[in-house]
Design a protein around this motif. Structure first.
Motif, PDB file in Angstrom:
ATOM      1  N   GLU A 170      -6.448  42.941  -7.172  1.00 51.28           N
ATOM      2  CA  GLU A 170      -7.043  43.218  -5.862  1.00 51.28           C
ATOM      3  C   GLU A 170      -6.847  44.712  -5.581  1.00 51.28           C
ATOM      4  N   LEU A 219      -9.718  37.941 -10.970  1.00 50.17           N
ATOM      5  CA  LEU A 219     -10.109  39.356 -10.982  1.00 50.17           C
ATOM      6  C   LEU A 219     -10.439  39.904  -9.589  1.00 50.17           C
ATOM      7  N   LEU A 243     -21.909  45.829  -8.049  1.00 54.75           N
ATOM      8  CA  LEU A 243     -20.473  45.533  -8.145  1.00 54.75           C
ATOM      9  C   LEU A 243     -20.254  44.128  -8.716  1.00 54.75           C
ATOM     10  N   GLY A 301      -7.898  39.067  -3.505  1.00 56.75           N
ATOM     11  CA  GLY A 301      -7.516  39.157  -2.089  1.00 56.75           C
ATOM     12  C   GLY A 301      -8.358  38.262  -1.199  1.00 56.75           C
ATOM     13  N   PRO A 302      -7.802  37.607  -0.209  1.00 54.10           N
ATOM     14  CA  PRO A 302      -6.396  37.640   0.227  1.00 54.10           C
ATOM     15  C   PRO A 302      -5.474  36.653  -0.485  1.00 54.10           C
ATOM     16  N   GLY A 303      -5.987  35.920  -1.465  1.00 52.99           N
ATOM     17  CA  GLY A 303      -5.059  35.141  -2.288  1.00 52.99           C
ATOM     18  C   GLY A 303      -5.167  33.638  -2.186  1.00 52.99           C
TER      19      GLY A 303
END
Ligand SMILES: C[S@@+](CC[C@H](N)C(=O)[O-])C[C@H]1O[C@@H](n2cnc3c(N)ncnc32)[C@H](O)[C@@H]1O
Length: 481
Positions: free
Chosen positions: A324, A298, A395, A301-303
């Protein structure tokens, strides 16, 4: 020039009385000698200060512009990164060596002073070379008067070694052990306090901050299905990681990582072993019911973790959705997972539109302060502020709640942060568990087999000084079947 190394108490001869070109009336002045490695390191400090650059992103371009490679590039990196890491400690020492108010010293001169002080206190560069190199740079950039000032200040710094400056300037350990350890290992006090809170005691704080202040070993991930860790170790000259079956550790000075064939060919990527371990724990966690091979990342980024999870799920014919919201970072995820059964969605994870109650395994690698990865981000410890922590809490909670909507009954959510700060780890978790009493908080420790010192569970906190990893936090929550 001798190669720099950390924390040597030995130093070379005292700095030269005069540095720079002769300035007598007779004879022409010889041009100042500017050393390219120090010049590059100083440029890195300037970029970080003026453009708020990330050091690791700014450095490659700077090295290219100065045409530095091999040992010179390694020296520039060590001096630039080391100075950024130690900034608070260096500033305290420099302030003690300057009669006027240190805050009023021009920022570019402060950069040069820090670069000089770092070499004097934390490397084996002989004192005269450290001072001379920086003074010549300042002479070229700011003139002889500034060079004279820098020369005089650095000579005062050189009168003591690091331990003696710490003795003189740090809060006494007996009265303020956290302040003392923070000062000695160049961490802002609030971060030292956060580490102490997460450790639950101050006994280990010194070791934790020392490990966090050391130059980190590079960790590689051998991409599942592409190359084994043993093969990767062989072709890179590294060693198999102690805990992750996909991990390889590279010795310091192994050269440009991007130039390793295995990395250039996409068989391996740079990834901290702690990141590998938390992703592997999610992949191993026991589900209620079969694993249908539908996984979700969920906050992708960056992966890095998407590449590992995507590689693992692909082995069993499954798929991974990766979310992302920042387009540029989503593009990085696409690059990191190309050729894998991964679909990247450039949307907000709190409202992604992806199916609810559908995924077997969901990773929430939440946006956080990154206090657990400070050793890999040299400038971060002095840039972060305590208020960043509270700004991220909402968040983190909302993303974890979204993950719980997407996971199927009997499926597992991993809540992960690369921060040990309690507000971001157990604090966020407690807020969500209060609202979702039905969740099973799994003991994560069995899913990190062979990893010692994981505490009392059920969540897990990794540490640089215990595990050689970044300080990653992991909680595993299973939705009732
Ligand atoms: C800690 S990083 C994830 C690191 C990644 N899992 C990896 O291993 O490479 C957190 C990511 O969450 C992203 N993010 C921020 N807000 C988000 C949101 N509302 N929904 C989803 N992702 C978000 C950030 O852009 C950042 O890329």
């Amino acid at each position: 020039m001798s190669s720099p190394g950390r924390r040597s108490r030995k130093r070379g001869p005292a700095p030269q009385q005069r540095s720079g070109p002769p300035r007598g009336r007779s004879g022409p002045a010889r041009p100042p000698e500017v050393d390219p490695a120090r010049h590059a390191a100083l440029e890195l400090l300037t970029s970080v200060r003026v453009r708020e650059a990330y050091a690791n992103l700014a450095l490659p371009g700077i090295l290219r512009r100065h045409r530095l490679s091999g040992r010179d590039a390694a020296l520039a990196t060590e001096l630039g990164y080391g100075t950024l890491r130690a900034q608070g400690l260096l500033d305290a020492v420099l302030a003690a060596c300057i009669e006027r108010d240190y805050d009023r010293v021009e920022a570019p001169l402060k950069d040069a002073l820090r670069l000089g002080a770092y070499q004097l206190l934390r490397t084996r560069v002989p004192a005269h070379a450290a001072v001379h190199g920086v003074v010549e740079l300042v002479r070229v950039q700011a003139g002889s008067r500034s060079a004279g000032f820098v020369n005089a200040v650095l000579r005062k710094v050189a009168e003591r070694d690091e331990a003696a400056w710490v003795d003189r300037l740090a809060p006494p350990a007996a009265d303020d052990p956290i302040g003392h350890a923070g000062f000695a290992h160049a961490h802002p006090r609030w971060i030292a306090q956060a580490f102490a809170d997460a450790l639950g005691a101050v006994d280990e704080l010194d070791a934790a901050l020392a490990a966090d202040d050391a130059r980190p070993v590079v960790h590689l991930l051998a991409r599942p299905g592409e190359i084994t860790a043993e093969e990767l170790a062989l072709v890179t000259g590294g060693t198999a990681a102690p805990y992750s079956p996909y991990g390889v550790h590279l010795e310091p000075g192994s050269g440009e990582i991007g130039e390793l064939d295995a990395v250039a060919e996409g068989l391996a990527v740079v990834q901290d072993e702690g990141s590998q371990l938390v992703a592997l724990a999610l992949a191993r966690a026991e589900l209620h019911g079969p694993d249908g091979g539908r996984w979700l990342d969920l906050c992708a980024g960056p992966g890095g973790k998407a590449a590992l999870l995507g590689g693992l799920v692909a082995l069993d014919g499954g798929t991974l959705d990766a979310v992302e919201p920042e387009e540029q970072r989503a593009e990085l995820v696409r690059g990191a997972t190309k050729d894998l059964p991964v679909t990247v969605h450039a949307v907000d994870g709190r409202d992604s539109g992806l199916p609810e109650g559908a995924y077997d395994r969901v990773l929430v690698d939440a946006p956080c302060t990154g206090l657990g990865a400070l050793r890999r981000r040299p400038e971060a410890r002095w840039r972060r502020r305590p208020e960043d922590v509270s700004g991220l809490g909402k968040l983190q909670r909302e993303l974890l709640l979204a993950a719980l909507r997407h996971v199927r009954p009997g499926g597992v959510v991993a809540y992960v942060t690369c921060s040990p700060h309690l507000a971001e780890t157990t604090g966020t978790l407690a807020g969500v568990l209060r609202r979702h009493k039905e969740l099973e908080h799994l003991d994560a420790r069995p899913y990190l087999p062979g990893v010692p010192d994981l505490g009392d569970g059920p969540s897990v906190q990794l540490w640089p000084h215990r595990h050689g990893t970044d300080a990653m936090f992991l909680a595993l929550l299973r939705r009732p079947a």
